[in-house]
Design an enzyme around this catalytic site. Structure first.
Site, PDB file in Angstrom:
ATOM      1  N   SER A  43       0.813  -1.219   0.000  1.00 53.30           N
ATOM      2  CA  SER A  43       0.000   0.000   0.000  1.00 53.30           C
ATOM      3  C   SER A  43       0.849   1.272   0.000  1.00 53.30           C
ATOM      4  CB  SER A  43      -0.932  -0.012   1.214  1.00 53.30           C
ATOM      5  OG  SER A  43      -0.197  -0.165   2.407  1.00 53.30           O
ATOM      6  N   THR A  44       2.092   1.194   0.459  1.00 53.81           N
ATOM      7  CA  THR A  44       2.966   2.377   0.422  1.00 53.81           C
ATOM      8  C   THR A  44       3.513   2.576  -0.988  1.00 53.81           C
ATOM      9  OG1 THR A  44       3.597   1.764   2.674  1.00 53.81           O
ATOM     10  CG2 THR A  44       4.859   3.537   1.640  1.00 53.81           C
ATOM     11  N   GLY A 111       5.027  -8.861   4.630  1.00 58.17           N
ATOM     12  CA  GLY A 111       3.659  -8.788   5.139  1.00 58.17           C
ATOM     13  C   GLY A 111       2.649  -9.052   4.028  1.00 58.17           C
ATOM     14  N   GLY A 112       3.009  -8.644   2.811  1.00 53.72           N
ATOM     15  CA  GLY A 112       2.126  -8.877   1.666  1.00 53.72           C
ATOM     16  C   GLY A 112       2.438 -10.169   0.939  1.00 53.72           C
ATOM     17  N   GLU A 118      10.625  -9.696  -4.167  1.00 53.12           N
ATOM     18  CA  GLU A 118      11.156  -8.412  -3.684  1.00 53.12           C
ATOM     19  C   GLU A 118      12.659  -8.507  -3.421  1.00 53.12           C
ATOM     20  OE1 GLU A 118       7.146  -6.620  -1.555  1.00 53.12           O
ATOM     21  OE2 GLU A 118       8.465  -7.889  -0.384  1.00 53.12           O
ATOM     22  N   LYS A 136       6.350   2.323  11.184  1.00 55.66           N
ATOM     23  CA  LYS A 136       7.141   1.112  10.899  1.00 55.66           C
ATOM     24  C   LYS A 136       8.538   1.140  11.524  1.00 55.66           C
ATOM     25  CE  LYS A 136       4.093  -0.480   7.743  1.00 55.66           C
ATOM     26  NZ  LYS A 136       4.379  -0.502   6.325  1.00 55.66           N
TER      27      LYS A 136
HETATM   28  C1  5RP Z   1       5.118  -7.181   0.683  1.00 55.74           C
HETATM   29  C2  5RP Z   1       5.959  -6.260   1.487  1.00 55.74           C
HETATM   30  C3  5RP Z   1       5.442  -4.882   1.681  1.00 55.74           C
HETATM   31  O1  5RP Z   1       6.363  -3.993   1.141  1.00 55.74           O
HETATM   32  C4  5RP Z   1       5.258  -4.656   3.146  1.00 55.74           C
HETATM   33  O2  5RP Z   1       4.371  -5.641   3.640  1.00 55.74           O
HETATM   34  C5  5RP Z   1       4.714  -3.271   3.431  1.00 55.74           C
HETATM   35  O3  5RP Z   1       3.418  -3.171   2.958  1.00 55.74           O
HETATM   36  P1  5RP Z   1       2.559  -1.847   3.135  1.00 55.74           P
HETATM   37  O4  5RP Z   1       3.263  -0.760   2.395  1.00 55.74           O
HETATM   38  O5  5RP Z   1       1.212  -2.204   2.541  1.00 55.74           O
HETATM   39  O6  5RP Z   1       2.462  -1.556   4.615  1.00 55.74           O
HETATM   40  O7  5RP Z   1       7.000  -6.586   1.977  1.00 55.74           O
HETATM   41  O8  5RP Z   1       5.699  -8.467   0.658  1.00 55.74           O
END
Ligand code: 5RP
Length: 241
Positions: A43-44, A111-112, A118, A136
């Site tokens: 989302s960021t 988290g995603g 990545e 964070k």
């Molecule tokens: C996905 C990731 C994301 O970059 C991480 O979870 C941060 O997500 P968000 O910007 O939605 O908080 O590592 O695998």
């Protein structure tokens, strides 16, 4: 970027969203004309992609490598040209989010669930920029969330048993009542690790376990971290070794 450029209404922002947006929009200044860019997930990063898409519309030439199907889809919608997946890429910059970032600029990601792609994309980039909102930033990685570990579906309970050497009981990640599968068809085990005292060692040790594909520790990878807050951004650079 204006709200009209992104289609986003800043009045709807929570403080965390405002931080994400500030970080995402600031990062676009690191992308030069002609750059090859790693496109993170989450989302960021979405705010970065929206800002990048607006620049592309204005004539900036870039080629991107997306770290997930979701990011590839958004990039296509924004008309950001993408490089083929099965090509050797040398990337000028990769931009991605994180779930936790510590004072040394090491991170937990995943988290995603896109941590494998990545990490491959971050490793292919000359400069790796991490975007986070102010919530964070943590004094030590692992204290506030489990460590995501991507594992092969085959024999995953055995892999989980071996992971117990490094934390509490790993949880098989689910989404909407079903086992979550990564874009690569693997599973995620979320391993409660508590505050990690040596992230580099843990990153290496976990990856030695048979069945582990990759883990969410990103140690010594970020050269720059952009921390967004409602009032603006703070930029941190990794100290020279
Ligand atoms: C996905 C990731 C994301 O970059 C991480 O979870 C941060 O997500 P968000 O910007 O939605 O908080 O590592 O695998």
């Amino acid at each position: 970027m204006s709200s009209s450029a992104s289609g986003h209404d800043p009045r709807a922002d929570t403080s965390q969203d405002a931080g994400k947006r500030a970080a995402g929009e600031a990062a676009v200044d690191w992308v030069r004309d002609g750059a090859r860019v790693g496109l993170g997930t989450g989302s960021t990063v979405k705010y970065f992609l929206l800002a990048l898409g607006a620049r592309v519309k204005d004539g900036l030439r870039v080629q991107g490598v997306p770290t997930s199907h979701d990011t590839a889809e958004l990039a296509r919608q924004l008309r950001i040209p993408l490089l083929p997946e099965h090509e050797l890429w040398t990337l000028d910059v990769a931009v991605d989010g994180a779930d936790e970032i510590d004072p040394r600029l090491d991170a937990i990601k995943g988290g995603g669930g896109a941590l494998l792609r990545e990490k491959i994309v971050a490793a292919a980039a000359r400069t790796f920029i991490v975007l986070v909102d102010h919530t964070k930033c943590v004094p030590a990685l692992g204290a506030s969330m489990p460590l995501p570990v991507e594992v092969t579906p085959f024999g995953w309970p055995n892999t989980a048993k071996l992971l117990r050497a490094f934390g509490d009981e790993p949880a098989l990640r689910t989404r909407q009542g079903k086992v979550f599968e990564t874009d690569g068809g693997n599973y995620i085990l979320d391993l409660p690790v508590r505050a990690i005292d040596d992230p580099a060692r843990l990153e290496a040790q976990i990856n030695l376990i048979p069945g582990v594909v990759e883990n969410g520790l990103f140690v010594n990878r970020a050269s720059t971290v952009i921390i967004g807050a409602p009032g603006g951004v703070q930029i941190k650079h990794r100290a020279a070794p």
